[in-house]
Structures are given as C-alpha cells and as structure tokens.
Write a protein that holds these residues in place. Structure first.
Motif, PDB file in Angstrom:
ATOM      1  N   ARG A   1       0.888  -1.241  -0.039  1.00  0.00           N
ATOM      2  CA  ARG A   1       0.090  -0.009  -0.120  1.00  0.00           C
ATOM      3  C   ARG A   1       0.842   1.357  -0.069  1.00  0.00           C
ATOM      4  N   MET A   2       2.017   1.269   0.798  1.00  0.00           N
ATOM      5  CA  MET A   2       2.891   2.394   0.677  1.00  0.00           C
ATOM      6  C   MET A   2       3.426   2.761  -0.462  1.00  0.00           C
ATOM      7  N   ALA A   3       3.831   1.619  -1.312  1.00  0.00           N
ATOM      8  CA  ALA A   3       4.356   1.951  -2.634  1.00  0.00           C
ATOM      9  C   ALA A   3       3.222   2.778  -3.444  1.00  0.00           C
ATOM     10  N   GLY A   4       2.093   2.199  -3.503  1.00  0.00           N
ATOM     11  CA  GLY A   4       0.791   2.793  -4.115  1.00  0.00           C
ATOM     12  C   GLY A   4       0.705   4.369  -3.672  1.00  0.00           C
ATOM     13  N   LEU A   5       0.888   4.244  -2.385  1.00  0.00           N
ATOM     14  CA  LEU A   5       0.657   5.770  -1.921  1.00  0.00           C
ATOM     15  C   LEU A   5       1.658   6.592  -2.294  1.00  0.00           C
ATOM     16  N   ALA A   6       3.110   6.220  -2.406  1.00  0.00           N
ATOM     17  CA  ALA A   6       4.218   6.966  -3.048  1.00  0.00           C
ATOM     18  C   ALA A   6       3.792   7.426  -4.228  1.00  0.00           C
ATOM     19  N   ASN A   7       3.397   6.484  -5.135  1.00  0.00           N
ATOM     20  CA  ASN A   7       3.174   6.891  -6.528  1.00  0.00           C
ATOM     21  C   ASN A   7       2.157   7.836  -6.748  1.00  0.00           C
ATOM     22  N   ALA A   8       0.959   7.685  -5.914  1.00  0.00           N
ATOM     23  CA  ALA A   8      -0.049   8.705  -6.179  1.00  0.00           C
ATOM     24  C   ALA A   8       0.353  10.093  -5.470  1.00  0.00           C
ATOM     25  N   VAL A   9       0.842  10.104  -4.212  1.00  0.00           N
ATOM     26  CA  VAL A   9       1.111  11.262  -3.805  1.00  0.00           C
ATOM     27  C   VAL A   9       2.298  11.997  -4.605  1.00  0.00           C
ATOM     28  N   LEU A  10       3.259  11.180  -4.929  1.00  0.00           N
ATOM     29  CA  LEU A  10       4.495  11.905  -5.567  1.00  0.00           C
ATOM     30  C   LEU A  10       3.864  12.540  -7.062  1.00  0.00           C
ATOM     31  N   ARG A  11       3.121  11.949  -7.616  1.00  0.00           N
ATOM     32  CA  ARG A  11       2.698  12.460  -9.052  1.00  0.00           C
ATOM     33  C   ARG A  11       1.916  13.785  -8.904  1.00  0.00           C
ATOM     34  N   LYS A  12       1.025  13.714  -7.833  1.00  0.00           N
ATOM     35  CA  LYS A  12       0.540  15.025  -7.505  1.00  0.00           C
ATOM     36  C   LYS A  12       1.606  16.040  -7.252  1.00  0.00           C
ATOM     37  N   VAL A  13       2.474  15.668  -6.322  1.00  0.00           N
ATOM     38  CA  VAL A  13       3.364  16.794  -5.905  1.00  0.00           C
ATOM     39  C   VAL A  13       4.263  17.218  -7.085  1.00  0.00           C
ATOM     40  N   ALA A  14       4.437  16.537  -7.993  1.00  0.00           N
ATOM     41  CA  ALA A  14       5.119  16.646  -9.291  1.00  0.00           C
ATOM     42  C   ALA A  14       4.604  17.764  -9.986  1.00  0.00           C
TER      43      ALA A  14
END
Ligand SMILES: C[S@@+](CC[C@H](N)C(=O)[O-])C[C@H]1O[C@@H](n2cnc3c(N)ncnc32)[C@H](O)[C@@H]1O
Length: 430
Positions: A118-131
């Motif tokens: 779940r954390m890998a998925g969270l990183a993917n989702a959050v960082l795409r928005k941050v980018a």
C-alpha cells in the motif's frame, strides 16, 4: 564491497540518503557521526556526495516537505515511509529532478523498505501530484520551525520576528568564510579568491568551490572559519610575546588566529582526534602553538596566562545553518550538564589568569543560558569587568544588553548571514 551497477540510476544515492535521514530522525544521531561511521563508504564518490547533499537538503527543508505531503495524504504515513516521501518531495520541489526518476526510485525504496505494498501505491499517487503542484506551492510555505526544545528559548532571547528571520537564515545555508593569516593582505586575497571582503575582516566566497584547489590553500595563507567565529579571537586582542591559552581549541581556527599575532600560544583540548586537526592546521599554515590534550578542568596550573580564550562546548545551536541535523538529533536533555560545565570552565580559566589578565568567553549558541547568563554570573562570582576592545565592522545591533556581542544567524541577511554566537571580553581584577 563495491556498488551493484545493475541498480537503476540514482537509487544507491537515494537509498543512502534515506538511511542518513533515518539515522538522524529516528536514531537521533548527528550526521557527522553517521558519516564518520562509514555508512556511505560502499558508494562511488559521486553517489556519496549526492547522498550527503540530498540528506542535508531534506533536513533543511523538512518542515516544508511535510506541509506539501500533508496536502496529499489523509494521515501522515509511518516514519520509514515518510522519510522516503520527504526525500522525493525535496528532489521534485528544490532540486528540480525529473519526476519519473524520482517517483520510480521512491516506489522502489518503499518496496525494499519492507513496508506494505500500500505504501508503494501511496508514494506513486502522492508524488505524481507533488510533481505537478508542489513546485508552485513551495515558495509560499514558511521555512522549517525550530524544534520545541529550542524555539521558545530563541524567542525569549530575541523576539518572534527575529526567531522567524533565524529560521529563514537556517534555510539559506552558509557561504564559505575565510580567515587570513595576515589580515593586512585582505584586499590581495579577496581579489585572488574572487571573495567579498566583509566589514569585520573575514573573506566570503558564495559559490561552490574545491577548497584545496583555491589559491593560498596549500601555502596556508588562510583557513575556513565562519565570520562570526573569527570575531572572538580578535576580541582577545593578543599581543606578540603574551602568554595565551586557547582552552577548548580544536579544530584550531582560533588557535591559528592567536598564533598569527605572535603570541606564545598553548592550545588545549580534551579530544586527541580533534587535536590532530589542530596539528594539521598549524602545519599547513606554518604557525606554532604548544598542544596539550587534557580536560580543561584539569589544565596544568604551573603557568599563569596574560589572556585566555574559552570557546566552550555548547549546544551549537548557532550553527544550524551548517548543521540542519542538529535540531532533530538533539532534544535539549543535555543542556543542564553543558551549563554546569561552562560555568566550571570559566572558574578554571579565571584561576589560570594573571591578576589583570583577560578572558574571552564565547559559545556558538542561541541560548541565553550559554551566553549572557554565564557572563553575568561569572562577573559577579569573580569581580570581572568588561573590556571593550576596538573591533572592525561591529554593528550597534550586535551589542548585547549584558555586555559583549550577541550575534544572530539573521544578521547580514543580504550578504549570507553568520553563525549565532555570544562573546564577551572580561578582565580579572588586579
Ligand atoms: C566549540 S569547539 C571549539 C572550537 C575551536 N575553538 C575553534 O575555533 O576551532 C569546543 C571544543 O571543546 C572541546 N571540549 C569539550 N569538553 C572539553 C573539556 N572538558 N576540556 C577540554 N576541551 C573540551 C571539544 O573537543 C571541542 O573541540
């Protein structure tokens, strides 16, 4: 063991940077201790430098990174995952790294950290928005606040506005300051080094340089020393032939300043490892001092001194611009021990002075208890009086209300700041 070259580019450095963050934030170790323990030794030099730079920048920008992350998660993730996100956010918003590499690495690090998928998925989702949104948000987010053990003390010593200005200075980092062996040649060296000549006599280089390649390094014409730190030894006003003690000397910046006056200098420090730096520094600059490895409280008392410089061990809270790990690696629990040691060291120093001798007491601290209070109580205990030596470039705002100088990282904001310090010159009664 050498590095595994099958790993995606940048992953080694990022993984090592996260390891450094964990060491500081979870294990409360100082970066210098972690680096000294060899955690980066297996990396190629370029990755080692990158890991260190990433960890340092992330610590400096931690408060802002957390604000950005909090915009895109319901609840802040556990520390291990949070550190991976913080690093990635700083790469996206400060370093301007390409999003795909940063996001892939963060996802990869999450998977390897043993956290749930779940954390890998969270990183993917959050960082795409941050980018896409982070870099625009970044400039409007206030700098990291000093931690709870420190901030109220700084507000008490200065005021809220200065505390905020100090936080801005912490974010800016520190330029490279230089002290000259011969300050009469300041203009010559400023030109040679492409440096600014500061009003107090130090030189300042505000660009990235290879220090050992600069003109004058090999011949020992100068050494690296913060401009505020350099004022303390000038305050002692040591004269040729005077018998002078530098009581907590390593790595020797102030010892070299004192030796350059022609005084007969003894440099004392408790740490043999740190004293080796003093020896190396003296050798490079061709200056001489007698070296004593000893606890200052047991300093030999067979000689009485004309002047003593006591740059006492302290919280080092004045140096956070250079050491952004410090607010996180320390928690204020050792302060009382330090306050007591500083007072004992002052008492020992006074006992080693000739009647009428001079003492400069200084600490690179933002705490009243390590500066103004120590000076005030020592003056009362020993009947010491303040001396006000003539010093170049001192601004009236820097004068402390109890005497001496109270220097803040927020001073000289437009030219790159200075370390926080308290320093005072005192005379022992005749
Ligand atoms: C602030 S640093 C000194 C920096 C130095 N004056 C300079 O300008 O390069 C404090 C020094 O105090 C030393 N120290 C700590 N406790 C000591 C003690 N009990 N006796 C002597 N030195 C001590 C540390 O090893 C450290 O080198």
């Amino acid at each position: 063991m050498t590095q595994d070259h099958t790993q995606p580019s940048g992953l080694h450095a990022r993984r090592a940077a996260v390891q450094l963050l964990r060491g500081v934030l979870e294990e409360k170790e100082q970066l210098s201790v972690l680096l000294g323990s060899g955690v980066l030794d297996r990396l190629e030099p370029a990755d080692r430098a990158r890991a260190q730079r990433l960890a340092t920048t992330t610590l400096r920008e931690l408060g802002r990174a957390d604000v950005v992350i909090s915009q895109f998660v319901e609840k802040m993730p556990p520390e291990v995952a949070l550190n991976i996100l913080r690093l990635a956010v700083v790469e996206l918003c400060v370093e301007g790294e390409a999003p795909h590499g940063v996001v892939d690495s963060a996802v990869n690090l999450m998977k390897r950290s043993g956290r749930s998928p779940r954390m890998a998925g969270l990183a993917n989702a959050v960082l795409r928005k941050v980018a896409t949104e982070g870099p625009q948000m970044w400039p409007d987010i206030p700098p990291s606040r000093m931690p709870k053990w420190l901030r109220p003390r700084v507000v008490h010593l200065f005021d809220e506005a200065t505390a905020q200005a100090i936080e801005t200075a912490h974010l800016a980092g520190a330029p490279l300051d230089i002290t000259l062996r011969d300050e009469d040649k300041a203009e010559h060296w400023a030109e040679q080094l492409g440096a600014e000549l500061l009003p107090t006599g130090s030189l300042r280089i505000d660009r990235s340089v290879q220090v050992t390649e600069l003109p004058g390094f090999a011949e020992g014409a100068w050494w690296i020393q913060d401009a505020a730190a350099a004022i303390a030894a000038r305050m002692l006003n040591a004269q040729k032939g005077e018998v002078v003690l530098d009581m907590c000397a390593a790595p020797g910046g102030k010892t070299m300043q004192l030796a350059a006056t022609g005084a007969d200098v003894t440099a004392l420090d408790i740490s043999p490892e740190r004293m080796a730096w003093v020896e190396e520094n003296l050798q490079r600059t061709g200056l001489t001092a007698k070296l004593v490895i000893e606890d200052a409280l047991n300093a030999p008392d067979d000689v009485l001194y004309d002047a003593i410089l006591l740059d006492a061990p302290c919280s080092a809270t004045g140096t956070i611009r250079r050491h952004p790990d410090l607010p996180y690696a320390k928690d204020g629990t050792q302060l009382n021990e330090l306050f007591a040691l500083q007072a004992d060291m002052i008492d020992t120093a006074v006992s080693l002075l000739k009647p009428g001798g001079r003492l400069v007491f200084c600490t690179c601290s933002l705490l009243f208890d390590e500066g103004e209070r120590q000076a005030k109580t020592a003056m009362a205990r020993h009947g010491l009086t303040e001396i006000e030596p003539e010093l170049k470039g001192i601004e009236s705002e820097w004068r402390s209300r109890v005497g001496g100088l109270r220097l803040s990282p927020s001073y000289w904001a437009d030219r790159g700041g200075m370390d926080g310090f308290f320093m005072i010159a005192l005379r022992k009664p005749e």
